[in-house]
Design an enzyme around this catalytic site. Structure first.
Site, PDB file in Angstrom:
ATOM      1  N   TYR A 126       4.647  13.135  39.522  1.00 42.85           N
ATOM      2  CA  TYR A 126       4.448  13.285  38.080  1.00 42.85           C
ATOM      3  C   TYR A 126       5.545  12.555  37.328  1.00 42.85           C
ATOM      4  O   TYR A 126       6.562  12.135  37.910  1.00 42.85           O
ATOM      5  CB  TYR A 126       4.436  14.764  37.687  1.00 42.85           C
ATOM      6  CG  TYR A 126       5.790  15.460  37.807  1.00 42.85           C
ATOM      7  CD1 TYR A 126       6.549  15.757  36.679  1.00 42.85           C
ATOM      8  CD2 TYR A 126       6.302  15.819  39.051  1.00 42.85           C
ATOM      9  CE1 TYR A 126       7.776  16.391  36.793  1.00 42.85           C
ATOM     10  CE2 TYR A 126       7.524  16.458  39.173  1.00 42.85           C
ATOM     11  CZ  TYR A 126       8.263  16.743  38.043  1.00 42.85           C
ATOM     12  OH  TYR A 126       9.483  17.371  38.157  1.00 42.85           O
ATOM     13  N   HIS A 139       1.665  12.723  46.679  1.00 41.83           N
ATOM     14  CA  HIS A 139       3.093  12.999  46.830  1.00 41.83           C
ATOM     15  C   HIS A 139       3.909  11.759  47.164  1.00 41.83           C
ATOM     16  O   HIS A 139       5.111  11.838  47.410  1.00 41.83           O
ATOM     17  CB  HIS A 139       3.279  14.061  47.924  1.00 41.83           C
ATOM     18  CG  HIS A 139       4.567  14.796  47.868  1.00 41.83           C
ATOM     19  ND1 HIS A 139       5.504  14.740  48.874  1.00 41.83           N
ATOM     20  CD2 HIS A 139       5.082  15.619  46.913  1.00 41.83           C
ATOM     21  CE1 HIS A 139       6.546  15.500  48.552  1.00 41.83           C
ATOM     22  NE2 HIS A 139       6.314  16.040  47.379  1.00 41.83           N
ATOM     23  N   LYS A 179       6.147   8.515  46.787  1.00 47.65           N
ATOM     24  CA  LYS A 179       7.169   8.087  45.810  1.00 47.65           C
ATOM     25  C   LYS A 179       7.595   6.656  46.139  1.00 47.65           C
ATOM     26  O   LYS A 179       8.395   6.423  47.047  1.00 47.65           O
ATOM     27  CB  LYS A 179       8.392   9.007  45.847  1.00 47.65           C
ATOM     28  CG  LYS A 179       8.180  10.388  45.201  1.00 47.65           C
ATOM     29  CD  LYS A 179       7.358  11.293  46.069  1.00 47.65           C
ATOM     30  CE  LYS A 179       7.150  12.657  45.455  1.00 47.65           C
ATOM     31  NZ  LYS A 179       8.288  13.536  45.650  1.00 47.65           N
ATOM     32  N   ASP A 235       8.469  -6.472  40.831  1.00 43.75           N
ATOM     33  CA  ASP A 235       8.309  -7.807  41.408  1.00 43.75           C
ATOM     34  C   ASP A 235       8.368  -7.698  42.937  1.00 43.75           C
ATOM     35  O   ASP A 235       7.490  -7.105  43.528  1.00 43.75           O
ATOM     36  CB  ASP A 235       9.334  -8.771  40.834  1.00 43.75           C
ATOM     37  CG  ASP A 235       9.054  -9.084  39.365  1.00 43.75           C
ATOM     38  OD1 ASP A 235       7.913  -8.873  38.920  1.00 43.75           O
ATOM     39  OD2 ASP A 235       9.980  -9.517  38.649  1.00 43.75           O
TER      40      ASP A 235
END
Length: 619
Positions: A124, A217, A219, A224
């Site tokens: 989130y 979940h 991450k 670039d």
């Protein structure tokens, strides 16, 4: 007795033979856990734990010839490339970050200079002022891309979880709506909705609790050709006082391409946020909770596996062309030539776990690493939420390597002090920890398997990962870093991604073993000044007292909110050796003993003990 003891492990092998039958899989899993608990009570576990490595999945066999470039210590992990793409890089392109502030400032700096793509996948996006700074950076960079003399084709893609990102009136969606409204052709926001939350279940489970069914979940933060892999979310505490792990891969185009394609693939099977705050599915895609579940999962599996398999095929061709032809160069020759890459000394393997889509690569690799850890090897494993799967637990207790497991003390658990039922979650983790500690003691494994609890005043703990030290080595040759917590949710419910970093570079091994001192901080941790590193490490690893700060400890030095790091400063941070990364974590911890659970903060209420076995697979 043999059938009863081996049953839970064997049933877990059978779960993989039941595709498309989640009800049967859940039933067998629940019966397996119940049988395992009964077996613990009867103290019949010890002899059969010795069979754990034999009952675990076999390490995949290497079908391709060994690479002549890979030394013996690294070659043993080449089997991973039979499952996922292998990216060979120079260790000079890998940097371990040390603090939430450095992570935050690096992300802002990377957004500001991005020219082609910004890809961000997280659970989130928070709603505070620091999160707004990130959004403002994105807006400014997008604005510059339009006003430049030669406008760039900058694209921004953001992947979040639907349930977590929609929580509350002000949420991740409302934070990103201005970008969608102003730059509709350049910004994409995808919200993953688990296919397991549907029908009557979706109508009955309230907000927050619906997040226990399954989440996005992963991450990954990509700018670039630069990539940050972490377990940290895009929220203010992860930028200030929530300890996590982070690795920065600089100028790694192939890795950036892979994670861009992976996020695009998950985005394609997710709901697309519109400028009016509505969502819709990609044209031609099955709806995640309104459409047929089996059809949706098959489509998602194909979309993600196509990314993994195509990248794996590309890397195999690139590896053959680059390192098994006439173009092989030494580091010095490559620097002189300038147009051909040097032989790598580090290998990156992306490990994906999406059990709802029958993708379980990370689970296979992690179990294989734990299975193959030989006598004399050391495994350092850390998780902010200690709730190992039964398979991982059996391997830790049944194999021969030494384990140092670092977990959060209740006071640094992210749910500590929460209102309502969530406030009891730290106590549930204490109960799980105590049960595991009892199992260790009943097997007489206290010297081989040791638990440590992290504590830091005013901070919470969210680090997760694994470091592997081969027998006789003082430095790690492999680390896992990313989003998985090694628990039931990570393996069975959520979408996860991490990378295995295998390196023969002593400098990078030192980085994985070390940390850079945080700018503006005069103390690495709260241990007394003048005490040697060896003395501090020995005290942390050998003590049997409950964790907690020394009585005379001073409060940690305040951290500056802004860390403007120029290129020269970043290089200085990379070159300067400082206290160990593991010391940074483990020296802020205390060894767990029976006395630990006698502390008032470790007392668990009866109702929590009764409920924990029923809900442990949901947190």
């Amino acid at each position: 007795m043999a059938a009863a003891a081996a049953g839970p492990v064997l049933w877990r092998r059978l779960l993989g033979l039941l595709p498309g039958r989640p009800g049967w899989a859940a039933l067998l899993g629940r019966l397996s856990d119940r049988l395992g608990r009964n077996r613990d009570r009867r103290r019949r576990r010890s002899p059969w734990l010795l069979l754990a490595p034999l009952l675990s999945p076999a390490v995949p066999q290497v079908t391709s010839p060994p690479c002549c470039l890979c030394p013996e210590g690294v070659h043993r992990f080449q089997w991973i490339r039979n499952l996922v793409p292998e990216f060979g890089v120079s260790s000079s392109h890998v940097r371990v970050l040390s603090s939430p502030a450095e992570f935050f400032e690096l992300m802002k700096g990377q957004i500001n200079v991005a020219k082609r793509r910004v890809v961000m996948a997280s659970l989130y996006l928070g709603t505070g002022p620091l999160e707004q700074e990130l959004v403002d950076c994105l807006e400014s960079t997008l604005e510059k891309s339009l006003q430049a003399k030669f406008p760039s084709d900058l694209k921004v893609s953001i992947l979040l979880d639907f349930t977590r990102g929609s929580r509350g009136r002000k949420n991740s969606r409302t934070m990103l709506l201005p970008l969608l409204q102003r730059f509709p052709e350049q910004v994409r926001v995808s919200l993953f909705h688990t296919p397991n939350l549907r029908g009557l279940l979706r109508l009955l489970i309230p907000e927050r609790f619906n997040e226990t069914i399954g989440l996005q979940h992963i991450k990954v933060y990509l700018f670039d050709n630069n990539v940050i892999l972490s377990g940290a979310n895009l929220s203010d505490s992860y930028f200030t006082n929530r300890q996590d792990r982070y690795v920065f891969l600089q100028d790694c185009a192939e890795i950036a391409d892979f994670f861009t394609e992976l996020v695009d693939a998950v985005g394609d099977v997710s709901l697309q946020l519109q400028g009016d705050d509505t969502v819709h599915v990609v044209e031609g895609m099955v709806h995640p909770y309104k459409g047929d579940r089996a059809a949706y999962c098959r489509a998602a599996n194909k979309r993600v596996m196509d990314v993994i398999n195509s990248a794996r095929a590309r890397q195999q061709v690139l590896h053959a062309q680059t390192f098994h032809g006439d173009s092989l160069l030494t580091q010095e020759d490559a620097a002189a030539a300038g147009d051909r890459r040097p032989a790598p000394d580090t290998w990156i393997y992306p490990l994906i776990q999406m059990k709802p889509f029958e993708i379980q690569i990370d689970e296979i690799v992690t179990e294989s690493l734990l299975t193959e850890a030989e006598r004399g090897a050391r495994v350092y494993l850390t998780t902010g939420y200690f709730n190992l799967t039964q398979a991982y637990m059996d391997l830790v207790l049944g194999t021969r390597a030494e384990y140092q497991i670092l977990l959060a003390s209740p006071e640094v658990n992210g749910f500590f002090g929460a209102k309502g039922v969530a406030g009891a979650i730290p106590a549930a983790y204490v109960h799980i920890e105590r049960q595991f500690y009892r199992a260790v003691c009943s097997l007489g494994q206290q010297e081989r398997v040791q638990l440590q609890e992290y504590w830091r005043r005013g901070w919470t703990f969210h680090a997760k990962g694994l470091w592997l030290y081969l027998a006789g080595s003082s430095l790690p040759c492999l680390t896992l870093i990313g989003s998985p917590n090694f628990g039931y949710r990570s393996v069975h419910r959520d979408l996860e991604a991490q990378i295995a970093i295998v390196t023969e570079s002593r400098a990078l091994q030192q980085q994985l073993h070390q940390w850079q001192r945080e700018p503006g901080s005069s103390q690495a941790c709260w241990w007394p000044e003048g005490q040697s590193r060896e003395a501090r490490q020995g005290a942390a690893l050998r003590s049997r007292v409950p964790p907690g700060p020394p009585a005379a400890a001073a409060a940690p030095a305040p951290r500056p909110r802004e860390l403007r790091l120029c290129g020269r400063e970043r290089a200085s941070l990379t070159r300067t050796p400082q206290p160990l990364e593991q010391e940074r974590l483990y020296l802020r911890s205390g060894a767990v003993s029976s006395a630990t659970f006698e502390q008032p903060s470790r007392q668990v209420k009866l109702w929590v003990k009764l409920v924990t076995p029923l809900i442990k697979n949901f947190f």
